[in-house]
Design a protein around this motif. Sequence first.
Motif, PDB file in Angstrom:
ATOM      1  N   GLY A 121      -8.660  10.190  -2.944  1.00 23.62           N
ATOM      2  CA  GLY A 121      -8.236   9.242  -1.917  1.00 23.62           C
ATOM      3  C   GLY A 121      -9.162   9.244  -0.723  1.00 23.62           C
ATOM      4  N   GLU A 122      -8.914   8.310   0.171  1.00 20.61           N
ATOM      5  CA  GLU A 122      -9.712   8.184   1.392  1.00 20.61           C
ATOM      6  C   GLU A 122      -9.659   9.446   2.235  1.00 20.61           C
ATOM      7  N   HIS A 128       0.839  -1.201   0.000  1.00 19.03           N
ATOM      8  CA  HIS A 128       0.000   0.000   0.000  1.00 19.03           C
ATOM      9  C   HIS A 128       0.868   1.242   0.000  1.00 19.03           C
ATOM     10  N   ASP A 174      -1.839   5.881  -2.865  1.00 14.11           N
ATOM     11  CA  ASP A 174      -3.155   6.271  -2.363  1.00 14.11           C
ATOM     12  C   ASP A 174      -4.205   5.272  -2.818  1.00 14.11           C
ATOM     13  N   GLU A 175      -5.174   5.023  -1.951  1.00 13.54           N
ATOM     14  CA  GLU A 175      -6.311   4.181  -2.289  1.00 13.54           C
ATOM     15  C   GLU A 175      -7.441   5.082  -2.776  1.00 13.54           C
ATOM     16  N   ASP A 222      -6.629  -1.716  -9.568  1.00 15.82           N
ATOM     17  CA  ASP A 222      -6.800  -1.420  -8.143  1.00 15.82           C
ATOM     18  C   ASP A 222      -8.107  -0.660  -7.882  1.00 15.82           C
ATOM     19  N   TYR A 223      -8.626   0.015  -8.905  1.00 20.37           N
ATOM     20  CA  TYR A 223      -9.875   0.773  -8.767  1.00 20.37           C
ATOM     21  C   TYR A 223     -10.498   0.917 -10.144  1.00 20.37           C
TER      22      TYR A 223
END
Length: 150
Positions: free
Chosen positions: A82-83, A34, A37-38, A138-139
């Motif tokens: 991002g989160e 990780h 950025d998610e 990933d997204y």
Amino acid sequence: MRIRNRGAFFGRLALATVLSAGAAACDSSTEPDHDHDEAVGLVVLDHATEETLVTVNSSRQVTGSLSVQAGQERSIEVWFVGEDGDRFVPEGDHSLGIAIADPSRASIHMHGDHGHFEGLLAGSTTVVFSIVHGSHSDYDSPAIPITVTP
């Protein structure tokens, strides 16, 4: 072996044990990578005016659409959210993926911090923006509507 200062020896031994345990706890070999950025959302802007054209929130709800006249193009920016709410673009070993359902209607070509959204044939289609990492995503955004007007 004779230990002259048992207190200092056991103090160092205790410190070494604590440091070893801390290092083991920080070992992320069992955790996924990780270092990026998610994404939980997406924003597409008009590059010239900075007008927000499309948003995707953390509940995956799409607001807005992309539209352009056939034979014309529009400069756009694609930002992932991002989160923490910060915007980012994929970098390093992550890249932007673009999948247009009907590529005969529209095309999107990104370079640097922006790209060109071009209308090819009047009608409707959709686009999905992704963060690609190696051979997987990933997204993936939900399908975003595209309208090409005559």
